[in-house]
Design a protein around this motif. Sequence first.
Motif, PDB file in Angstrom:
ATOM      1  N   ILE A  76       9.739   1.037  -3.494  1.00 21.25           N
ATOM      2  CA  ILE A  76       8.615   0.153  -3.158  1.00 21.25           C
ATOM      3  C   ILE A  76       7.621   0.890  -2.254  1.00 21.25           C
ATOM      4  O   ILE A  76       6.410   0.856  -2.483  1.00 21.25           O
ATOM      5  N   LEU A  77       8.138   1.581  -1.256  1.00 23.09           N
ATOM      6  CA  LEU A  77       7.246   2.314  -0.345  1.00 23.09           C
ATOM      7  C   LEU A  77       6.507   3.429  -1.073  1.00 23.09           C
ATOM      8  O   LEU A  77       5.333   3.686  -0.810  1.00 23.09           O
ATOM      9  N   ASP A  78       7.199   4.075  -2.006  1.00 24.47           N
ATOM     10  CA  ASP A  78       6.560   5.145  -2.766  1.00 24.47           C
ATOM     11  C   ASP A  78       5.403   4.593  -3.609  1.00 24.47           C
ATOM     12  O   ASP A  78       4.314   5.171  -3.648  1.00 24.47           O
ATOM     13  N   HIS A  79       5.644   3.454  -4.271  1.00 24.19           N
ATOM     14  CA  HIS A  79       4.570   2.849  -5.075  1.00 24.19           C
ATOM     15  C   HIS A  79       3.428   2.365  -4.194  1.00 24.19           C
ATOM     16  O   HIS A  79       2.260   2.386  -4.588  1.00 24.19           O
ATOM     17  N   GLU A 111      -5.936  -5.103  -2.400  1.00 26.65           N
ATOM     18  CA  GLU A 111      -5.743  -5.040  -0.948  1.00 26.65           C
ATOM     19  C   GLU A 111      -4.596  -5.981  -0.660  1.00 26.65           C
ATOM     20  O   GLU A 111      -4.605  -7.123  -1.127  1.00 26.65           O
ATOM     21  N   GLY A 112      -3.644  -5.486   0.079  1.00 22.90           N
ATOM     22  CA  GLY A 112      -2.547  -6.392   0.379  1.00 22.90           C
ATOM     23  C   GLY A 112      -1.346  -5.715   0.982  1.00 22.90           C
ATOM     24  O   GLY A 112      -1.412  -4.557   1.411  1.00 22.90           O
ATOM     25  N   CYS A 113      -0.271  -6.443   0.968  1.00 28.81           N
ATOM     26  CA  CYS A 113       0.964  -5.968   1.585  1.00 28.81           C
ATOM     27  C   CYS A 113       1.670  -4.979   0.651  1.00 28.81           C
ATOM     28  O   CYS A 113       1.316  -4.830  -0.515  1.00 28.81           O
ATOM     29  N   ALA A 114       2.673  -4.325   1.203  1.00 31.95           N
ATOM     30  CA  ALA A 114       3.404  -3.313   0.439  1.00 31.95           C
ATOM     31  C   ALA A 114       4.015  -3.903  -0.828  1.00 31.95           C
ATOM     32  O   ALA A 114       3.961  -3.285  -1.893  1.00 31.95           O
ATOM     33  N   ILE A 115       4.552  -5.104  -0.728  1.00 29.90           N
ATOM     34  CA  ILE A 115       5.237  -5.677  -1.899  1.00 29.90           C
ATOM     35  C   ILE A 115       4.247  -6.048  -2.996  1.00 29.90           C
ATOM     36  O   ILE A 115       4.477  -5.777  -4.172  1.00 29.90           O
TER      37      ILE A 115
END
Length: 133
Positions: A9-12, A59-63
Motif C-alpha cells: 500500500i505504501l509503495d503504491h 488527492e487523498g489518504c494513502a489507502i
Amino acid sequence: MDDTYRENILDHYRHPRNYGSIENPDIAQEEDNPLCGDRIQMNIRLNDGVVKEVRFKGEGCAISLASASILTEMIHGKSLEELKALGKDEILKALGITLSPTRLKCGLLSLKVFQAGAYDLEGWPGEEDEEEW
Ligand code: FES
C-alpha cells in the motif's frame, strides 16, 4: 496488519502506477468522498470495449490513492463488462488489510469512481445502488 500488504500500500501511495491523465479519453470520471474531501479522477481509453489505457489523479489518504493505483493495474486489459462486474471484495482482497467502516470508504472510493465512469457510457445504475457504498 500484514507487513507485506502494508508495504504494498505504501509503495503504491509513494509511487502510484498509471498516474496522470489521457487526452480525449473515452471515459472520464471524478468523484470525491464527501466526508473527507478526498478526490479521485480517472481516464480510460477503450479499444473494442477493452481498457487499453488507464490513468488516475487524486488527492487523498494513502489507502484511497493506493487502491486507485492498484485498481488501474487490475483493470488494464479488462473489458468494460469485467470492470462493471468488479466487486468490493476483489479490491479489498488486493489491498489485503482489514478496514474500519470509515477507512472502507477510503478503500472503495476508486472503485466507485471507476464504476461510475464505466456505467456512464450506458447510464449510472441509480441512487439506490449508490446507497450501498
Ligand atoms: Fe478520505 Fe481516505 S481519508 S478517502
